[in-house]
Design a protein around this motif. Structure first.
Motif, short mmCIF file in Angstrom:
data_model
loop_
_atom_site.label_atom_id
_atom_site.label_comp_id
_atom_site.label_asym_id
_atom_site.label_seq_id
_atom_site.Cartn_x
_atom_site.Cartn_y
_atom_site.Cartn_z
N ILE A 61 58.29 6.14 -37.27
CA ILE A 61 58.96 6.19 -35.96
C ILE A 61 58.68 4.90 -35.20
CG2 ILE A 61 58.98 7.34 -33.71
CD1 ILE A 61 58.25 9.94 -35.23
N ALA A 62 57.43 4.43 -35.25
CA ALA A 62 57.06 3.21 -34.54
C ALA A 62 57.74 1.98 -35.13
CB ALA A 62 55.54 3.04 -34.57
N VAL A 80 56.12 10.84 -27.59
CA VAL A 80 55.77 10.45 -28.95
C VAL A 80 56.78 9.44 -29.49
CG1 VAL A 80 55.66 11.29 -31.34
CG2 VAL A 80 54.49 12.54 -29.53
N TRP A 81 58.05 9.67 -29.25
CA TRP A 81 59.10 8.73 -29.69
C TRP A 81 58.95 7.38 -28.99
CZ3 TRP A 81 62.77 8.17 -33.29
CH2 TRP A 81 63.77 7.22 -33.07
N ARG A 82 58.72 7.41 -27.69
CA ARG A 82 58.64 6.17 -26.91
C ARG A 82 57.37 5.37 -27.18
NH1 ARG A 82 60.44 8.72 -21.06
NH2 ARG A 82 62.69 8.88 -21.46
N LYS A 83 56.26 6.08 -27.43
CA LYS A 83 54.96 5.41 -27.50
C LYS A 83 54.35 5.40 -28.90
CE LYS A 83 53.93 6.67 -22.71
NZ LYS A 83 52.96 7.32 -21.79
N ALA A 84 55.16 5.69 -29.90
CA ALA A 84 54.63 5.75 -31.26
C ALA A 84 53.97 4.44 -31.68
CB ALA A 84 55.75 6.12 -32.24
N HIS A 85 54.42 3.33 -31.12
CA HIS A 85 53.85 2.03 -31.48
C HIS A 85 52.39 1.90 -31.05
CE1 HIS A 85 55.25 1.59 -27.33
NE2 HIS A 85 54.36 0.62 -27.19
N LEU A 86 51.94 2.78 -30.14
CA LEU A 86 50.56 2.73 -29.69
C LEU A 86 49.61 3.46 -30.64
CD1 LEU A 86 51.12 3.44 -25.88
CD2 LEU A 86 50.80 1.21 -27.00
N TYR A 87 50.16 4.20 -31.57
CA TYR A 87 49.32 4.95 -32.51
C TYR A 87 48.69 4.01 -33.52
CZ TYR A 87 48.05 7.84 -36.51
OH TYR A 87 47.38 8.41 -37.55
N ASN A 88 47.40 4.19 -33.75
CA ASN A 88 46.66 3.40 -34.74
C ASN A 88 46.00 4.37 -35.71
OD1 ASN A 88 44.89 1.80 -36.22
ND2 ASN A 88 44.34 0.51 -34.47
N SER A 89 46.48 4.40 -36.94
CA SER A 89 45.98 5.36 -37.92
C SER A 89 44.51 5.13 -38.27
CB SER A 89 46.82 5.29 -39.20
OG SER A 89 46.77 4.00 -39.76
N GLU A 90 44.01 3.92 -38.01
CA GLU A 90 42.61 3.62 -38.32
C GLU A 90 41.66 4.22 -37.28
OE1 GLU A 90 42.20 -0.57 -38.72
OE2 GLU A 90 43.45 -0.69 -40.52
#
Length: 208
Positions: free
Chosen positions: A36-37, A81-91
């Motif tokens: 999504i991101a 979640v759609w708008r801010k998915a780029h802020l997610y860091n899987s680490e």
């Protein structure tokens, strides 16, 4: 992107659930969020929405005791979640932790607005319930929350255990419990407050 597992693998997999009969693990949830991101992938978003929808709605119904507000919480959460998915860091954490944090922040914003507007659509114990949900990040993953509650349930007095079982495992409203048990609604609320306080104390003591 949706993976299946054998019976031998299911027992060792953490944070898994099902979507159309197929097992979904934390890596798949993270990959959808990353898609999504990076790609604005609508199919990944649809899968993520379908997986989180019943969990967020369940939390919303318990939090607000109002189906319309639970739906609003779902829509606002997944829009963010759609708008801010780029802020997610899987680490830094699991996708579930990140999404439930988004949900929590939105639910608290909604509660603040209601309190500021002096609306009477919520029961008088909504704030203690909100605080009870805000103890640890894992509380917002409902399958993990239920395991935590189930582990300590037998430490509660029978009358409090009965209320917690009704709310968290039978999906009953406080009003339904009061009617089924033939006790005042205020008694149900008081027992739930006490039970949640004791559960948090037990969980916190064992985690120290």
């Amino acid at each position: 992107m949706i993976s299946t597992t054998t019976n031998s693998n299911r027992s060792s997999m953490k944070h898994n659930a099902s979507l159309d009969g197929k097992e979904i693990d934390s890596k798949t949830l993270s990959s959808w969020l990353i898609d999504i991101a990076d790609k604005r992938d609508k199919r990944a978003f649809a899968n993520l929405f379908k997986w989180f929808s019943p969990k967020i709605m369940g939390f919303g119904r318990k939090q607000f005791n109002n189906p319309a507000m639970a739906s609003e919480l779902l829509q606002e959460t997944m829009t963010n979640v759609w708008r801010k998915a780029h802020l997610y860091n899987s680490e830094k954490g699991a996708a579930t932790t990140w999404v439930y944090t988004v949900m929590r922040n939105i639910s608290f914003d909604m509660l603040r607005k209601i309190q500021a507007n002096h609306e009477d659509t919520l029961s008088d114990d909504i704030w203690p319930l909100a605080e009870a949900q805000n103890s640890d990040e894992h509380v917002f993953a409902d399958h993990l929350m239920d395991k935590q509650i189930a582990r300590y349930l037998n430490r509660l007095p029978d009358n409090q255990k009965q209320i917690v079982q009704g709310v968290y495992f039978q999906d009953l409203s406080q009003e339904q419990l009061a009617k089924n048990l033939n006790i005042p609604l205020g008694t149900v609320k008081s027992r739930l407050r006490l039970a949640l306080t004791k559960l948090r104390q037990h969980i916190g003591a064992d985690n120290d």
